[in-house]
Design a protein around this motif. Structure first.
Motif, mmCIF file in Angstrom:
data_model
loop_
_atom_site.group_PDB
_atom_site.id
_atom_site.type_symbol
_atom_site.label_atom_id
_atom_site.label_comp_id
_atom_site.label_asym_id
_atom_site.label_seq_id
_atom_site.Cartn_x
_atom_site.Cartn_y
_atom_site.Cartn_z
ATOM 1 N N ALA A 83 -6.194 -0.832 3.200
ATOM 2 C CA ALA A 83 -6.222 -1.080 1.759
ATOM 3 C C ALA A 83 -5.466 -2.336 1.388
ATOM 4 C CB ALA A 83 -5.635 0.113 1.017
ATOM 5 N N SER A 84 -5.826 -2.896 0.262
ATOM 6 C CA SER A 84 -5.141 -4.085 -0.263
ATOM 7 C C SER A 84 -4.181 -3.693 -1.377
ATOM 8 C CB SER A 84 -6.166 -5.089 -0.786
ATOM 9 O OG SER A 84 -6.956 -4.501 -1.813
ATOM 10 N N GLY A 85 -3.597 -2.519 -1.253
ATOM 11 C CA GLY A 85 -2.632 -2.064 -2.244
ATOM 12 C C GLY A 85 -3.202 -1.093 -3.255
ATOM 13 N N THR A 93 0.834 -1.195 0.000
ATOM 14 C CA THR A 93 0.000 0.000 0.000
ATOM 15 C C THR A 93 0.868 1.243 0.000
ATOM 16 O OG1 THR A 93 -1.767 -1.200 1.121
ATOM 17 C CG2 THR A 93 -1.909 1.181 1.135
ATOM 18 N N ALA A 126 0.599 4.743 -1.320
ATOM 19 C CA ALA A 126 -0.427 5.651 -1.816
ATOM 20 C C ALA A 126 0.068 7.086 -1.764
ATOM 21 C CB ALA A 126 -1.705 5.512 -0.991
ATOM 22 N N THR A 177 -11.072 0.844 -1.723
ATOM 23 C CA THR A 177 -10.817 0.767 -0.286
ATOM 24 C C THR A 177 -11.507 1.944 0.384
ATOM 25 O OG1 THR A 177 -9.121 0.772 1.449
ATOM 26 C CG2 THR A 177 -8.587 1.965 -0.557
ATOM 27 N N PHE A 203 -1.454 5.096 -6.811
ATOM 28 C CA PHE A 203 -1.070 3.912 -6.051
ATOM 29 C C PHE A 203 0.171 3.268 -6.680
ATOM 30 C CE2 PHE A 203 -5.587 4.176 -4.883
ATOM 31 C CZ PHE A 203 -5.510 4.000 -3.508
#
Length: 662
Positions: free
Chosen positions: A456-458, A175, A177, A462, A226
């Protein structure tokens, strides 16, 4: 800006990432950032000791709070986790550990650096009861695009409880971001800082100049970049090497800590990962030409196999030649037809949530992608197309869940990733932003972004951050609420879905760029004779075994022939995510149980010379009952892996041909 200067910019950074003295001694390509100890009482390596509490300051959660929040998610005990298997259960006795499974020890957080400026987060956990009688390292590439702590409680604990050091890699994803509006980024430990202050500690800063960022935001405000989508590095091409770099780092750190004694000759090294981590496991096995790795366990691997006309997979009386497909290929095909196909099975889990299914059916018909004249026929035709394409019948019940989990967001992520497109390109008119109740981009709530590392999952979706259709005629909207310009319908943005499909199989310059990126990491199946087990659920519609594990097994048999030590377990009634919510609880069993048993079997092979099991279908029994009230999973639902499977369950493999019983 230098790393040490960045570390001295203020309490927000220095309190979380103090550079230890060992950092200066690290080998080339490694930056060690943090070293912590856990007593196993107030906190531990598995995250079982300390329960997460509310953040003291929700706008600035500290690294310890984010770590606990990340590790806090626990599956439903009724599905067996924490009751029949998992970090709280002693696999040797089947009983709970007296101390709850807590593991005291040390933790090192680092970066390994790859080509082109890429870097992967690496976490080394060393249990207090580290074995020096049977030295061992478990390497765990993370699932999906998750952060570095995700797979501790699913996989890493297995090694910690055996006295192994465990090293995790986020494979250049994680993650990372960047809120472009506030110019705020996540750091390697999950905390946030201004990009100008974070410097080398930023897990990801979008490669845009200040002038370019301002110009982009003037046209597309509130957007978020991301790492997994916008690094411009195609990190999947380095997944195998990332795992090997993590293993080399683990050897160096252990030797530095112990004053020597750790070598590849006296240490068992097993790589085990799930989903994307499973793919990285196999890529690492292929890339390992120096003999670092001794064994492999790949759970539902997202592995993309190089096409070969000699590959054939037979299931019952149905045969498919050269059936391997890339992720972007099968994601973009499913993304087209799954929403309409949902209406062919309206009692499937979450079917009622696909509220614009009829609009997608109508638009598919309008654009010539379906022929049927009525809604019922269009839904059935969509499902038939999925089956003809290669999806197994067991996946039909998962069309709704598969679509709602976001193949559009994932496909957009990988298209951008593989094509090395930056956030400013907005491939196929897609971007990412926080949205309001009507789906319009807005400023991301500061408290939400502050904890994005833990949630978040990357990437998106999310929280309130989701995929945006910038081509909606009314202005940018969340993709599932948007209108397609060509149809005028709220049809889940069919135009965007068709654009993504073209990138996967088309001939435009952008498509050629994406496909060239994919060609950089296609697997050939050569594991160099390493003992390996692949475990995959037959009902997996996220990473279908028909496109991944089965053709990989066939490719391996062509490369290694009789010397192969790869084994394949296909588990009935198992899907990709291990869901136990109503509707899933009655139908599916957890694949996680078999991933752990596969690890046990590879360990026994490496330590005692025990035989590997034969290739097989594992016939499980769903829990049944009423959705939401399914009886608890018992050992009768999940039979053991047979060393010698029954003839009716045996998968036969020979020179590129894989034959599976129904």
């Amino acid at each position: 800006m230098t790393l040490r200067k960045a570390l001295c910019l203020g309490a927000a950074l220095a309190s979380t990432l103090a550079a230890p003295a060992v950092a200066a001694q690290a080998p080339k390509g490694v930056t060690v950032l943090r070293h912590l100890s856990f007593d196993g009482v107030t906190d531990d390596l598995v995250g079982l000791a300390a329960k997460p509490a509310a953040y003291a300051d929700p706008l600035h959660p500290n690294a310890a709070e984010l770590r606990r929040a990340t590790m806090a998610v626990r599956p439903d005990p009724a599905s067996g986790w924490g009751r029949l298997f998992g970090p709280t259960i002693d696999a040797a006795t089947g009983q709970p550990y007296p101390d709850g499974g807590r593991v005291a020890g040390e933790e090192y957080l680092a970066y390994t650096h790859g080509p082109g400026g890429g870097k992967s987060a690496v976490l080394l956990q060393v249990p207090a009861k580290l074995s020096r009688v049977q030295r061992c390292i478990l390497a765990v590439p993370q699932a999906g695009s998750f952060g570095i702590y995700h797979d501790i409680s699913t996989t890493g604990f297995w090694g910690l409880q055996r006295g192994c050091a465990v090293v995790y890699s986020d494979k250049g994803h994680g993650t990372g971001a960047h809120d472009l509006s506030s110019d705020t980024v996540t750091l390697i430990d999950g905390t946030t800082a201004k990009a100008s202050e974070a410097g080398a500690l930023s897990h990801f800063t979008a490669p845009l100049s200040a002038k370019a960022r301002a110009a982009f935001l003037a046209r597309w405000p509130h957007r978020i970049a991301f790492k997994a989508a916008h690094s411009r590095l195609n990190p999947e091409s380095q997944w195998g090497e990332d795992v090997l770099r993590a293993i080399r780092y683990a050897f160096w750190q252990l030797n530095d800590r112990d004053g020597g004694g750790w070598t590849s000759d006296n240490t068992i090294v097993i790589v085990a990962g799930n989903s994307n981590g499973g793919g990285a496991t196999l890529y690492a096995g292929e890339k390992d030409h120096e003999g670092l790795i001794d064994g492999l366990v790949a759970g539902e691997p997202q592995v993309q196999v190089r096409g070969d006309p000699e590959i054939r997979v037979l299931r019952g009386d149905k045969a498919r030649a050269n059936g391997a497909r890339t992720l972007l290929d099968y994601f973009t095909f499913a993304n087209l037809y799954e929403p309409c196909a949902v209406l062919a099975m309206t009692d499937a889990p979450w079917a009622d949530r696909v509220t614009h299914a009829a609009d997608r059916c109508a638009s598919l018909k309008q654009t010539g992608l379906l022929d049927a004249g009525d809604l019922t026929g269009q839904a059935r035709e969509s499902q038939d197309k999925l089956l003809a394409y290669g999806f197994d019948p067991e996946t039909e019940v998962l069309n709704a869940a598969g679509y709602l989990i976001g193949p559009d967001a994932t496909a957009a992520k990988y298209a951008s990733d593989h094509g090395r497109f930056g956030v400013e390109r907005r491939i196929c008119g897609y971007s990412y932003a926080s949205v309001d109740a009507e789906g319009r981009p807005r400023v991301v709530p500061p408290a939400e972004f502050a904890e994005i590392f833990a949630k978040a999952s990357g990437g998106a979706p999310t929280g309130s951050i989701d995929l945006i259709n910038d081509n909606d005629p009314r202005g940018p909207r969340r993709n599932d609420l948007s209108i397609s310009p060509s149809t005028g319908r709220t049809d889940y943005n069919l135009d965007g879905a068709r654009c993504l499909r073209e990138l996967a199989i088309g001939h435009s310059s952008d498509a050629r760029r994406v496909q060239a990126g994919i060609a950089e990491f296609l697997a050939d199946g050569n594991l160099h004779g390493k003992p390996a087990i692949i475990v995959h659920g037959r009902a997996d519609n996220r990473v279908p075994p028909a496109f991944s594990s089965r053709p990989y097994l066939a490719a391996n048999s062509l490369k290694e022939g009789a010397a192969s030590r790869l084994r394949y377990m296909e588990v009935e009634n198992a899907e990709h995510f291990g869901f136990a919510m109503p509707g899933f609880d009655t139908r599916f069993v957890p694949l996680a149980y078999y991933n752990l048993r596969a690890l046990d079997l590879v360990w026994e092979t490496l330590t005692t010379g025990a035989p590997l099991p034969g290739n097989q279908i594992i016939r499980t029994r769903p829990r049944g009952g009423t959705p939401g009230k399914a009886p608890a999973l018992t050992p009768d639902n999940i039979p053991p892996i047979a060393i010698v499977p029954r003839a009716a369950d045996r998968i036969r493999v020979q020179l590129g041909v894989v034959a599976l019983p129904d």
